[in-house]
Structure formats: structure tokens, C-alpha cells
Scaffold this active site. Structure first.
Site, PDB file in Angstrom:
ATOM      1  N   SER A   1       0.816  -1.223   0.000  1.00 47.28           N
ATOM      2  CA  SER A   1       0.000   0.000   0.000  1.00 47.28           C
ATOM      3  C   SER A   1       0.848   1.270   0.000  1.00 47.28           C
ATOM      4  CB  SER A   1      -0.909   0.016   1.228  1.00 47.28           C
ATOM      5  OG  SER A   1      -1.670  -1.165   1.280  1.00 47.28           O
TER       6      SER A   1
HETATM    7  C1  LIG Z   1      -3.751  -3.707  -0.388  1.00 48.14           C
HETATM    8  S1  LIG Z   1      -3.282  -5.362  -0.179  1.00 48.14           S
HETATM    9  C2  LIG Z   1      -2.649  -5.379   1.477  1.00 48.14           C
HETATM   10  C3  LIG Z   1      -1.362  -4.663   1.682  1.00 48.14           C
HETATM   11  C4  LIG Z   1      -0.557  -5.248   2.828  1.00 48.14           C
HETATM   12  N1  LIG Z   1      -1.123  -4.986   4.129  1.00 48.14           N
HETATM   13  C5  LIG Z   1       0.899  -4.886   2.783  1.00 48.14           C
HETATM   14  O1  LIG Z   1       1.458  -4.417   3.778  1.00 48.14           O
HETATM   15  O2  LIG Z   1       1.519  -5.144   1.742  1.00 48.14           O
HETATM   16  C6  LIG Z   1      -4.848  -6.171   0.086  1.00 48.14           C
HETATM   17  C7  LIG Z   1      -4.706  -7.643   0.341  1.00 48.14           C
HETATM   18  O3  LIG Z   1      -5.941  -8.114   0.874  1.00 48.14           O
HETATM   19  C8  LIG Z   1      -6.082  -9.459   0.455  1.00 48.14           C
HETATM   20  N2  LIG Z   1      -7.475  -9.879   0.648  1.00 48.14           N
HETATM   21  C9  LIG Z   1      -8.553  -9.656  -0.146  1.00 48.14           C
HETATM   22  N3  LIG Z   1      -9.635 -10.251   0.361  1.00 48.14           N
HETATM   23  C10 LIG Z   1      -9.266 -10.852   1.510  1.00 48.14           C
HETATM   24  C11 LIG Z   1      -9.935 -11.635   2.468  1.00 48.14           C
HETATM   25  N4  LIG Z   1     -11.224 -11.933   2.342  1.00 48.14           N
HETATM   26  N5  LIG Z   1      -9.236 -12.091   3.538  1.00 48.14           N
HETATM   27  C12 LIG Z   1      -7.912 -11.813   3.661  1.00 48.14           C
HETATM   28  N6  LIG Z   1      -7.208 -11.098   2.760  1.00 48.14           N
HETATM   29  C13 LIG Z   1      -7.867 -10.609   1.704  1.00 48.14           C
HETATM   30  C14 LIG Z   1      -5.621  -9.404  -0.991  1.00 48.14           C
HETATM   31  O4  LIG Z   1      -5.323 -10.696  -1.477  1.00 48.14           O
HETATM   32  C15 LIG Z   1      -4.419  -8.482  -0.885  1.00 48.14           C
HETATM   33  O5  LIG Z   1      -3.240  -9.206  -0.719  1.00 48.14           O
END
Ligand SMILES: C[S@@+](CC[C@H](N)C(=O)[O-])C[C@H]1O[C@@H](n2cnc3c(N)ncnc32)[C@H](O)[C@@H]1O
Length: 390
Positions: free
Chosen positions: A99
Site C-alpha cells: 500500500s
Molecule cells: C492492499 S493489499 C494489502 C497490503 C498489505 N497490508 C501490505 O502491507 O503489503 C490487500 C490484500 O488483501 C487481500 N485480501 C482480499 N480479500 C481478503 C480476504 N477476504 N481475507 C484476507 N485477505 C484478503 C488481498 O489478497 C491483498 O493481498
């Protein structure tokens, strides 16, 4: 190693401090957990305010640009289409990322962690946020959940290489992680339109939940909720955001052609003009307001020549649509509406409400979550924003 004036951790730290995102409390974690240790070789950097992705940058062929983007305040897309689109060109939707640093540290600041707190993170992604939390609170106090097994595995590897091993769970973060509960803090790094009640159930009394929330229509802001003894979580929106959605809460809107009357010639729609400019509908705070008040609404834009465009409003029930034609410098715009609802009239009513209230920005809105549902309020929890139920 880059020189003092070149891109690097120090330069990004000053940018983040100037933006008020990186506080002294998070500085030691920022220094100890370098972003570059959590970014894969291949990335697509955010452009145009972070909402669009630029072309691929590969560390192996262009290490200087890779480094420069990693130490810029932009989000870095790391996966397309849930991993179904490998290669170097862009896929349809970005589905995992590291992010935007300003958002990472602003949200960590809003989380208000203290020594000994237990934290649940939903959306491990590259693992950087989990690593920052694990450094500050101790890995044993952090649980992070990622829905994508390959993404979670890569994050685990990077976390281990950094000497930080928070519990990294593969699963649906909407279910939380009951084994690690109760949590003092819950942070989601993916967007939601409904707060999963499991997060409230697994939170300790007085816990804080920080999550990007937005209706399907558009507009998104980070909610900071406090969990009360009555199982009700409540609090204000604290900053605007644009996170990719939690997998199960992604919107899949029907194509415009699937709506009755759209393809008919001559068009059966009723026509009129409006003084409401489609351009005024694009304000992020207004979009949020319209999406909250008309929860089954979504929009599409068709670009035309010389700055003109057509704005479509459609309902997810596929019963009604409206389209308005924007032409630069005009003050009256052609509108066509079809179906049992008059969607442009609904949008006009919401715009009047928003203007009457002084065009509120996110900061004036808040969210209440109970076991029975959730609602958005304006200025105070006892002032719910009206919802137009079709
Ligand atoms: C914006 S990224 C997160 C960035 C992360 N916190 C970092 O430090 O790199 C969003 C993430 O949420 C995950 N995601 C989407 N739906 C999800 C769910 N239902 N449960 C857990 N993770 C999920 C995606 O696969 C993705 O990797």
C-alpha cells in the site's frame, strides 16, 4: 547505495513526516523494517494519485527505477486478477499490493497501538504492514490473514527473512481469526462495504477497528470504530482512501446492455434536461454520500470527444437506468431515464440533501455496527443518514 539526496528510506521518511503520516512513535519500526525487503522484483507503481497503475518495473532490468519507486509515496501493485494474470503486462484488476506509505502510516497512527496490544490484520499482502506491527508489538501479538495462499506464502518468507514471524493465516479475513482473539486492535488493509461482525465479536471491549469502508457506488474512507461493551462498534471516518476490496465484497456489476430498454431503438426512455452537472457528481465525498443513500446504485462513464462524456446511473437489481450527457461549458444537460425508478431524480434529491448539509466531507460522517446491521451517520451517531430503500 543511493546518496543523501537520492531516493531512499531517509527521503521517503521526510516526505511522510511532512505529510503528517509518519510519527515519531512509528519511526523505529520504519527504520528497522525497510519497504524494499517486502517488495517483489516486479511491480506496477501507482500513478495519478495512486489510483492507476503504471507499466511494469523489473528490479533485474531496471534496479534504479525500482528503488526510486519503492522509496516514493505510491502504492505498488504486485498481483493482477488473483494471480490468474502472470507476466509483465497489466491485467484487468489489481488484486494485491504494497500500500501507499502515507496510508500505511496514517492508518497505523489511527490504530493507536500500545505496548502489549494484540492486533489482527486482514490483508497480509506483501507483509510490510504486518512486519511494522510485529516489530512494534512483538510478533507473538500480531495475527495477519491473507486469502490468497501464494501471496501469504511469499509474505511469510519475507517476514521470516526479516526475523519477524507473526502468525500468518491463509483464510477469509472476513471471519477474523478466532484462535488469536480477543484483539485490542483490528486493521483491514482491503476495502469493505460491510464490516464483518466477526471483527467486533473477536475484539476486546474498548478495542479499535480501523478499516477502509465505501459503498458500491464509490467514495471510500477509513472508519475508526471503538467497540463498546454492548457489542456495538461506532466511530468516525478519519481519512479518505482507495483500497482494493475484500474478495467477497467485490462488486460485479451487470453490463449496461443487460438492462431493459438500453438496446431498444428508438429508445423508450423519457427525456428531459437537468441543471445538475454530471461533473458535480464526481466529487469523492459526494459519491460517498450518494452511495450511502442509494446503496444499490452504480455508475459507468463513456468518454466522448472534446471532454464530453456520458454518465450512466444503474441499479444492481437491473430494473432502471439513467444517463446524462456532459458537454463542457453547458449549464443544462440532456437526461434519459428508464424503468420503474427515476435514478437521475434520486441523484438530484441526494445532491440537494448534501448541499443543504453544507457539502459534508468524510470527517463529518461516522459508522455504527451492531449485530443486526450497520448505518452511516452525519455529525452524531443519533443522526443517521437517510437511506432510500427502493
Ligand atoms: C492492499 S493489499 C494489502 C497490503 C498489505 N497490508 C501490505 O502491507 O503489503 C490487500 C490484500 O488483501 C487481500 N485480501 C482480499 N480479500 C481478503 C480476504 N477476504 N481475507 C484476507 N485477505 C484478503 C488481498 O489478497 C491483498 O493481498
Amino acid at each position: 547505495m543511493p546518496g543523501a539526496n537520492e531516493a531512499g528510506p531517509g527521503g521517503l521518511a521526510s516526505v511522510l513526516r511532512d505529510k503528517g503520516a509518519l510519527t515519531s512513535a512509528w519511526m523505529p519500526a520504519y527504520r528497522a523494517v525497510p519497504r524494499d525487503a517486502f517488495v517483489p522484483d516486479r511491480l506496477w507503481p501507482g500513478t495519478a494519485g495512486g489510483n492507476r497503475q503504471g507499466e511494469v518495473i523489473d528490479r533485474n532490468t531496471d534496479p534504479a527505477r525500482w528503488w526510486e519507486r519503492v522509496y516514493s509515496d505510491v502504492p505498488l501493485t504486485t498481483q493482477w486478477d488473483d494471480g490468474a494474470h502472470p507476466g509483465t503486462d497489466k491485467g484487468r484488476s489489481p488484486t494485491s499490493s504494497n500500500s501507499m506509505p502515507k496510508m500505511v502510516f496514517s492508518m497505523l497512527d489511527a490504530l493507536g497501538v500500545e505496548r502489549g496490544h494484540r492486533v489482527l490484520e486482514v490483508g497480509t499482502g506483501t507483509g510490510w504492514n504486518a512486519a511494522l506491527l510485529a516489530y512494534r508489538l512483538g510478533p507473538e501479538n500480531v495475527v495477519t490473514v491473507e486469502v490468497d495462499p501464494a501471496v501469504a506464502e511469499e509474505a511469510r518468507r519475507r517476514l521470516a527473512a526479516a526475523g519477524l514471524n507473526p502468525l500468518t493465516v491463509v483464510g477469509d479475513g472476513a471471519q477474523g481469526c478466532p484462535d488469536g482473539a480477543p484483539y485490542d486492535r483490528v486493521i483491514a488493509t482491503c476495502g469493505i462495504s460491510t464490516v464483518p461482525y466477526a471483527w467486533v465479536e473477536q475484539a476486546a471491549e474498548g478495542a479499535v477497528i480501523v478499516a477502509p469502508w465505501g459503498p458500491p457506488y464509490g467514495g471510500q474512507a477509513v472508519a475508526r470504530l471503538r467497540v463498546g461493551e454492548d457489542g456495538v462498534a461506532m466511530g468516525p471516518f478519519v481519512m479518505s482512501s482507495a483500497f482494493m476490496r475484500l474478495r467477497d465484497q467485490r462488486d460485479t456489476f451487470p453490463p449496461t446492455d443487460a438492462f431493459p430498454g438500453v438496446a431498444n431503438r428508438p429508445s423508450p426512455a423519457s427525456r428531459r434536461t437537468t441543471a445538475l452537472s454530471p461533473d458535480d457528481m464526481g466529487d469523492w465525498h459526494h459519491m460517498f454520500t450518494l452511495g450511502v443513500q442509494v446503496p444499490d446504485l452504480f455508475c459507468r462513464v463513456e468518454r466522448c470527444e472534446k471532454g464530453a462524456y456520458r454518465l450512466w446511473l444503474l441499479d444492481t437489481g437491473r430494473t432502471s437506468w439513467a444517463r446524462a450527457d456532459y458537454v463542457p461549458a453547458r449549464t443544462e444537460f440532456e437526461v434519459a431515464e428508464y424503468g420503474p425508478r427515476r435514478l437521475w431524480s434520486e441523484a438530484e434529491a441526494v445532491m440537494s440533501w448534501w448541499r443543504e448539509k453544507g457539502e459534508p466531507r468524510f470527517e463529518r460522517y461516522g459508522l455504527t455496527v451492531t449485530p443486526r446491521g450497520q448505518h452511516v451517520w452525519l455529525d452524531s451517531p443519533d443522526n443517521p443518514v437517510p437511506v432510500r430503500v427502493p
